[in-house]
Design an enzyme around this catalytic site. Sequence first.
Site, PDB file in Angstrom:
ATOM      1  N   GLY A 206       0.721  -1.334   0.114  1.00  0.00           N
ATOM      2  CA  GLY A 206      -0.246   0.015   0.141  1.00  0.00           C
ATOM      3  C   GLY A 206       0.803   1.532  -0.006  1.00  0.00           C
ATOM      4  N   ASP A 236       4.798   4.600 -11.108  1.00  0.00           N
ATOM      5  CA  ASP A 236       4.420   5.718 -12.056  1.00  0.00           C
ATOM      6  C   ASP A 236       2.911   5.510 -12.357  1.00  0.00           C
ATOM      7  OD1 ASP A 236       7.361   6.488 -12.557  1.00  0.00           O
ATOM      8  OD2 ASP A 236       7.348   4.479 -13.455  1.00  0.00           O
TER       9      ASP A 236
END
Length: 302
Positions: A206, A236
């Site tokens: 996470g 990204d």
Amino acid sequence: MSILVVGSVAFDTLKTPFGERTKILGGAATYFSLSASFFTKVRVVGVVGDDFTAEHEAVLTGRGIDTRGIERAAGKTFHWGGEYGDNLNEAKTNFTDLNVFENFAPKIPEAYSDTKILFLANIQPELQLDVRRKMPNVALVGGDTMNLWINIKRPELLETLKEVDILLINDTESKMLSGERSLVLAARSILTMGPKALVIKHGEYGATIFFADGTHPFRAPALPIAEVYDPTGAGDSFAGGFMGYIASQPELTPAVLKHAMFYGGVMGSFAVERFGPERLISLTRDEIEERFHLFRSLTHLD
Ligand code: AMP
């Protein structure tokens, strides 16, 4: 609201425990744009060489991404070689051939000058700063970097960070940048360097957002996924989902930021399911929403 992203548009040569690929389309700006394109209009500033074909560009334009800011220079496209061992959260760089990025002087197309949201995806920090300075009217600046630049371009990176509102990096990078071992202390230190908010990505566990004004941090989960083939671009793609969702909303409220953390996680989770950007290319908005609800049910009590 459209987003302008500057960063690497690249070829990647990759090895993961599940296979190998040579010179496939990659790059921080590529993953970011593909991911953000599901939420908003994306404009790209970067450079490619003469080995970058019309088919490569069509992957971006096929998602409606504005590639007028991608310059074509004589020479070879940026080429990164990386591999992953059993720990899929840590990439080992085999080579970084900057090629046409070495002498790149970013030019911002006139048509991009009304952009309000800028993302400085991973590339040399002085190029990030150059683009930031050429866009004085942007309202929000996100940014990313990596271990290489923290190691070899620290002073330049620290200058760039002064102009970044939200920095997104991973656990290891946050510890390297701050010199701290604890994540909380690392966050505290980085939030004195310029950014008002810091998103620390924990790979398959996470991500957490920390705030300079003392607002309580918020953590979003990651979906436990059985099929992680290639972690390249997860960070990204997280950033693309995060910034893209923010750009799609009328206002930047705490609730929007929390949702953006979830959408970031959702996009990162898709990116790793196939090699390179394949999964992002075949994705639909309905699949994104479906997975967003799965993410919610992972942590929300009824
Ligand atoms: P990540 O999201 O962190 O997995 O980023 C993966 C992408 O970063 C790959 O597609 C690479 O092409 C790109 N990349 C690797 N090293 C660099 C670098 N030094 N500067 C810019 N981009 C890089």
